[in-house]
Write an enzyme that holds these catalytic residues in place. Structure first.
Site, PDB file in Angstrom:
ATOM      1  N   ARG A 108      14.063   8.882  13.226  1.00 29.54           N
ATOM      2  CA  ARG A 108      13.014   9.721  13.823  1.00 29.54           C
ATOM      3  C   ARG A 108      12.219  10.511  12.807  1.00 29.54           C
ATOM      4  NH1 ARG A 108      17.260  10.729  17.163  1.00 29.54           N
ATOM      5  NH2 ARG A 108      17.254   9.490  19.065  1.00 29.54           N
ATOM      6  N   LYS A 130      -2.299   8.790   8.464  1.00 30.50           N
ATOM      7  CA  LYS A 130      -2.262   7.673   9.401  1.00 30.50           C
ATOM      8  C   LYS A 130      -1.561   6.512   8.720  1.00 30.50           C
ATOM      9  CE  LYS A 130      -6.750   7.281  10.932  1.00 30.50           C
ATOM     10  NZ  LYS A 130      -7.709   6.547  11.778  1.00 30.50           N
ATOM     11  N   GLU A 172     -15.561   1.840  -1.037  1.00 30.67           N
ATOM     12  CA  GLU A 172     -15.085   2.974  -0.226  1.00 30.67           C
ATOM     13  C   GLU A 172     -15.513   4.313  -0.840  1.00 30.67           C
ATOM     14  OE1 GLU A 172     -13.756   2.548   2.705  1.00 30.67           O
ATOM     15  OE2 GLU A 172     -12.824   0.562   2.679  1.00 30.67           O
ATOM     16  N   LYS A 214     -12.581  12.945   1.941  1.00 31.98           N
ATOM     17  CA  LYS A 214     -11.649  12.625   3.033  1.00 31.98           C
ATOM     18  C   LYS A 214     -10.720  13.809   3.314  1.00 31.98           C
ATOM     19  CE  LYS A 214      -8.499   9.239   4.969  1.00 31.98           C
ATOM     20  NZ  LYS A 214      -7.914   7.884   4.902  1.00 31.98           N
ATOM     21  N   GLU A 224      -8.292  12.700  14.400  1.00 31.78           N
ATOM     22  CA  GLU A 224      -9.491  11.915  14.689  1.00 31.78           C
ATOM     23  C   GLU A 224     -10.043  12.165  16.084  1.00 31.78           C
ATOM     24  OE1 GLU A 224      -9.343   8.009  13.104  1.00 31.78           O
ATOM     25  OE2 GLU A 224     -11.270   7.422  13.960  1.00 31.78           O
ATOM     26  N   ARG A 228     -13.511  13.161  12.030  1.00 28.18           N
ATOM     27  CA  ARG A 228     -12.892  12.138  11.192  1.00 28.18           C
ATOM     28  C   ARG A 228     -13.538  10.770  11.396  1.00 28.18           C
ATOM     29  NH1 ARG A 228      -6.423  11.456   9.758  1.00 28.18           N
ATOM     30  NH2 ARG A 228      -6.698   9.629   8.441  1.00 28.18           N
ATOM     31  N   ASN A 232     -15.532   6.246   9.282  1.00 27.16           N
ATOM     32  CA  ASN A 232     -15.674   4.829   9.627  1.00 27.16           C
ATOM     33  C   ASN A 232     -17.058   4.287   9.286  1.00 27.16           C
ATOM     34  OD1 ASN A 232     -13.077   4.571  10.717  1.00 27.16           O
ATOM     35  ND2 ASN A 232     -13.751   5.436  12.666  1.00 27.16           N
ATOM     36  N   HIS A 235     -17.840   0.619   8.785  1.00 27.36           N
ATOM     37  CA  HIS A 235     -16.655  -0.153   9.159  1.00 27.36           C
ATOM     38  C   HIS A 235     -16.782  -0.907  10.485  1.00 27.36           C
ATOM     39  CE1 HIS A 235     -14.816   1.676   5.723  1.00 27.36           C
ATOM     40  NE2 HIS A 235     -13.683   1.038   5.943  1.00 27.36           N
ATOM     41  N   HIS A 239     -16.156  -4.611  10.019  1.00 31.05           N
ATOM     42  CA  HIS A 239     -15.078  -5.397  10.622  1.00 31.05           C
ATOM     43  C   HIS A 239     -15.644  -6.606  11.353  1.00 31.05           C
ATOM     44  CE1 HIS A 239     -12.283  -1.671  10.470  1.00 31.05           C
ATOM     45  NE2 HIS A 239     -12.078  -2.461   9.439  1.00 31.05           N
ATOM     46  N   HIS A 249     -12.521  -6.925   2.359  1.00 31.42           N
ATOM     47  CA  HIS A 249     -12.790  -5.693   3.096  1.00 31.42           C
ATOM     48  C   HIS A 249     -13.917  -4.874   2.437  1.00 31.42           C
ATOM     49  CE1 HIS A 249     -12.133  -2.293   5.696  1.00 31.42           C
ATOM     50  NE2 HIS A 249     -11.986  -1.511   4.635  1.00 31.42           N
TER      51      HIS A 249
HETATM   52  N1  LIG Z   1      -3.890   4.553   6.458  1.00 31.92           N
HETATM   53  C1  LIG Z   1      -5.164   4.688   6.151  1.00 31.92           C
HETATM   54  O1  LIG Z   1      -5.783   5.726   6.411  1.00 31.92           O
HETATM   55  C2  LIG Z   1      -5.850   3.558   5.456  1.00 31.92           C
HETATM   56  C3  LIG Z   1      -7.158   3.728   4.989  1.00 31.92           C
HETATM   57  C4  LIG Z   1      -7.756   2.672   4.309  1.00 31.92           C
HETATM   58  C5  LIG Z   1      -7.077   1.478   4.143  1.00 31.92           C
HETATM   59  N2  LIG Z   1      -5.802   1.334   4.623  1.00 31.92           N
HETATM   60  C6  LIG Z   1      -5.085   0.074   4.459  1.00 31.92           C
HETATM   61  O2  LIG Z   1      -4.991  -0.228   3.067  1.00 31.92           O
HETATM   62  C7  LIG Z   1      -4.835  -1.639   2.937  1.00 31.92           C
HETATM   63  C8  LIG Z   1      -5.671  -2.116   1.784  1.00 31.92           C
HETATM   64  O3  LIG Z   1      -5.205  -1.509   0.613  1.00 31.92           O
HETATM   65  P1  LIG Z   1      -5.540  -2.064  -0.867  1.00 31.92           P
HETATM   66  O4  LIG Z   1      -6.995  -2.313  -0.951  1.00 31.92           O
HETATM   67  O5  LIG Z   1      -4.940  -1.134  -1.789  1.00 31.92           O
HETATM   68  O6  LIG Z   1      -4.898  -3.500  -0.903  1.00 31.92           O
HETATM   69  P2  LIG Z   1      -3.426  -4.031  -0.569  1.00 31.92           P
HETATM   70  O7  LIG Z   1      -2.474  -2.919  -0.490  1.00 31.92           O
HETATM   71  O8  LIG Z   1      -3.542  -4.938   0.610  1.00 31.92           O
HETATM   72  O9  LIG Z   1      -3.119  -4.967  -1.798  1.00 31.92           O
HETATM   73  C9  LIG Z   1      -3.007  -4.444  -3.062  1.00 31.92           C
HETATM   74  C10 LIG Z   1      -2.741  -5.609  -4.027  1.00 31.92           C
HETATM   75  O10 LIG Z   1      -2.953  -5.111  -5.343  1.00 31.92           O
HETATM   76  C11 LIG Z   1      -1.755  -5.190  -6.077  1.00 31.92           C
HETATM   77  N3  LIG Z   1      -1.695  -3.956  -6.869  1.00 31.92           N
HETATM   78  C12 LIG Z   1      -1.391  -2.707  -6.436  1.00 31.92           C
HETATM   79  N4  LIG Z   1      -1.500  -1.836  -7.436  1.00 31.92           N
HETATM   80  C13 LIG Z   1      -1.868  -2.524  -8.527  1.00 31.92           C
HETATM   81  C14 LIG Z   1      -2.159  -2.166  -9.873  1.00 31.92           C
HETATM   82  N5  LIG Z   1      -2.108  -0.896 -10.275  1.00 31.92           N
HETATM   83  N6  LIG Z   1      -2.528  -3.152 -10.731  1.00 31.92           N
HETATM   84  C15 LIG Z   1      -2.615  -4.436 -10.311  1.00 31.92           C
HETATM   85  N7  LIG Z   1      -2.368  -4.834  -9.052  1.00 31.92           N
HETATM   86  C16 LIG Z   1      -2.006  -3.887  -8.171  1.00 31.92           C
HETATM   87  C17 LIG Z   1      -0.637  -5.310  -5.086  1.00 31.92           C
HETATM   88  O11 LIG Z   1       0.453  -6.013  -5.645  1.00 31.92           O
HETATM   89  C18 LIG Z   1      -1.324  -6.091  -3.957  1.00 31.92           C
HETATM   90  O12 LIG Z   1      -1.316  -7.466  -4.236  1.00 31.92           O
HETATM   91  C19 LIG Z   1      -5.185  -2.244   4.276  1.00 31.92           C
HETATM   92  O13 LIG Z   1      -4.013  -2.674   4.930  1.00 31.92           O
HETATM   93  C20 LIG Z   1      -5.790  -1.098   5.055  1.00 31.92           C
HETATM   94  O14 LIG Z   1      -5.569  -1.191   6.452  1.00 31.92           O
HETATM   95  C21 LIG Z   1      -5.199   2.350   5.278  1.00 31.92           C
HETATM   96 ZN   LIG Z   2     -12.164   0.571   4.525  1.00 40.93          ZN
END
Ligand SMILES: NC(=O)c1ccc[n+]([C@@H]2O[C@H](COP(=O)([O-])OP(=O)(O)OC[C@H]3O[C@@H](n4cnc5c(N)ncnc54)[C@H](O)[C@@H]3O)[C@@H](O)[C@H]2O)c1
Ligand SMILES: [Zn+2]
Length: 342
Positions: A108, A130, A172, A214, A224, A228, A232, A235, A239, A249
């Site tokens: 939990r 989130k 972004e 942010k 949100e 917030r 988007n 986005h 999307h 993305h």
């Molecule tokens: N929770 C939120 O508010 C929020 C906001 C924006 C995006 N997201 C999420 O974030 C995800 C996208 O994140 P992302 O763009 O970081 O990609 P990712 O997490 O999908 O992939 C990252 C890739 O880069 C590699 N990597 C990570 N750090 C590295 C480094 N320092 N050097 C080399 N390679 C490295 C990893 O091994 C992986 O293959 C999506 O799932 C999205 O939904 C969440």
């Molecule tokens: Zn985004």
């Protein structure tokens, strides 16, 4: 700022800048700690992480599933993690999302620390509380709000990112600038070459400024309910074309921002010169402004959007660089822009 009683400290106090990975043992403070990361991040930066159990998950989006979360829950139990333990997510946005979801649900809720290692995760995904996993083909279908105890941002880890990953993070950063910080857009324009070349100091400055946009917004609207939503920007369109045109993305968000800016001009909210400036900045970063996509398919995707209300969709439009607002727009007007900017 001190945050609110309901939600704890302000986000600005949770995000630790200027600390290196080597500060982690102190932050973990003798608690049993489990590190959640992927094989690539461990190979690149694992030597700088504290001792403790390590759970390796799939790379990228593939780790955001209920199956992987279940496996990690069991792994935490095997490691003897209890209510007083700490889950440490180290990786891109996907690993941060998974770690947050797992920390929120294991027993939990246990303490969470995040070490975002991509530009996108440092300026966006690790901030805001989130987190979610994908399910049934829908992105982020199952999730929670769970605040990390800290987010440690060490810019030195960004030196191993590839060009496409940097460009995606910069898209972004432009979004953050467009909705909340005109000066940041100026910085990105002026330093585009250094940023694209992966200059760690420049990336750190941009990550800081974009994250600050942010942070300010989530401190005012964590759940949100209103403001917030301006995060988007780009986005909803993004999307819709991400799938229809097979873009990454960041590229999709870039196209989405160009479309939303054009719509803002057509609705008399934004000066044409500001829309052009935004488009030039995106182009300068090697990001696309248009996507060859099937307009009816994109419109259908928009129609399924959560922000739909009858024949209108709430879109984030710009009133200027750094000023955004949510506006319900008739689907017809959206279709027209999609057509004209193919
Ligand atoms: N929770 C939120 O508010 C929020 C906001 C924006 C995006 N997201 C999420 O974030 C995800 C996208 O994140 P992302 O763009 O970081 O990609 P990712 O997490 O999908 O992939 C990252 C890739 O880069 C590699 N990597 C990570 N750090 C590295 C480094 N320092 N050097 C080399 N390679 C490295 C990893 O091994 C992986 O293959 C999506 O799932 C999205 O939904 C969440
Ligand atoms: Zn985004």
């Amino acid at each position: 700022v001190t945050g609110s009683a309901a939600t704890g400290p302000a986000w600005g106090d949770l995000v630790l800048d200027g600390l290196a990975l080597e500060a982690l043992p102190d932050l973990c403070r003798g608690r049993r700690t489990a590190i959640i990361t992927d094989a690539r991040v461990r190979a690149l930066h694992g030597g700088r992480l504290p001792d403790g159990g390590v759970l390796i998950v799939e790379d990228g989006e593939a780790c955001k599933t209920l199956d992987v979360a279940g496996r990690v829950h069991c792994g935490l139990a095997r490691l003897g993690m209890d209510r007083g333990s700490l889950v440490l997510g180290v990786g891109g946005g996907a690993v941060c999302d998974l770690a947050g979801f797992v920390a929120a649900t294991y027993m939990r809720g246990v303490a969470l620390g995040l070490v975002p290692t991509t530009l996108l995760a440092q300026l966006d995904a690790a901030i805001g509380g989130k987190n979610a996993v994908d399910a049934g083909g829908a992105k982020n279908l199952v999730g929670t709000f769970h605040r990390p105890e800290f987010v440690l941002r060490d810019a030195s880890v960004l030196s191993t990112l590839g060009a496409a990953q940097i460009r995606c993070g910069l898209a972004e950063a432009v979004k953050a600038a467009a909705v909340g910080d005109a000066a940041l857009l100026g910085r990105i324009e002026a330093r585009a070459d250094a940023l694209l070349a992966g200059d760690a100091a420049e990336l750190a400055l941009v990550a800081n400024a974009a994250a600050a946009v942010k942070i300010a917004i989530v401190d005012r609207d964590e759940r949100e309910s209103g403001e917030r939503r301006i995060l988007n920007f780009g986005h909803t369109f993004g999307h819709a074309v991400e799938l229809a045109a097979g873009l990454s993305h960041g590229e999709a968000v870039s196209v989405g921002m160009a479309l939303a800016a054009e719509l803002s001009v057509r609705r008399g909210l934004l000066d044409r010169t500001d829309a052009s400036r935004l488009a030039c900045a995106l182009e300068r970063l090697g990001l696309p402004l248009r996507a060859r996509c099937d307009v009816p398919a994109a419109v259908r995707a928009l129609g399924r959007d959560k922000k739909r209300d009858g024949d209108r969709i709430s879109l984030v439009l710009l009133e200027g660089i750094g000023r955004a607002r949510v506006v319900p727009v008739p689907i017809g007007g959206i279709e027209e822009v999609l057509h004209d900017l193919r």
